[in-house]
Write a protein that holds these residues in place. Structure first.
Motif: not given
Length: 116
Positions: A9-11, A14-17, A57, A59-60, A62
């Protein structure tokens, strides 16, 4: 003790909403004060990362907002109106770029301001 998202879930920063929604979507009945504060921090972080300072995005969220929500008592000390206005101006400057394909989410603030 806090709750950490799984690695998928981490990019970068940022973490996925969707992880926020699944994990903190509904406050459990009979929650203690620490749990309520955790959910409040998460909700505020979601508002900051999606509504006031959203990126393209959608979707994320920060992690830059973590220091601001760490102490709920200090939230009122920041000038959130000025910060969101400067973010809006920054996004508008980026839109001028000919290679820009998608507008930032914060332009919704501009549209609502124009409407009202």
């Amino acid at each position: 003790m806090g709750v950490l998202p799984p690695a998928n879930c981490i990019n970068k920063f940022a973490v996925k909403y969707s992880w926020f929604q699944e994990t903190f979507g509904e406050l459990p009945n009979g929650a203690d004060e620490a749990t309520i504060r955790r959910y409040a921090r998460t909700y505020i972080m979601m508002l900051l990362g999606t509504q006031l300072f959203g990126d393209k995005s959608d979707t994320r969220i920060h992690i830059r907002w973590l220091p601001y929500v760490a102490r709920l008592e200090d939230m009122g000390r920041h000038s959130w109106g000025s910060a969101s206005l400067s973010w809006l101006y920054w996004c508008m400057c980026r839109v001028v770029n000919i290679h820009m394909v998608k507008l930032a989410r914060s332009l919704q603030l501009l549209q609502s301001w124009i409407f009202w």
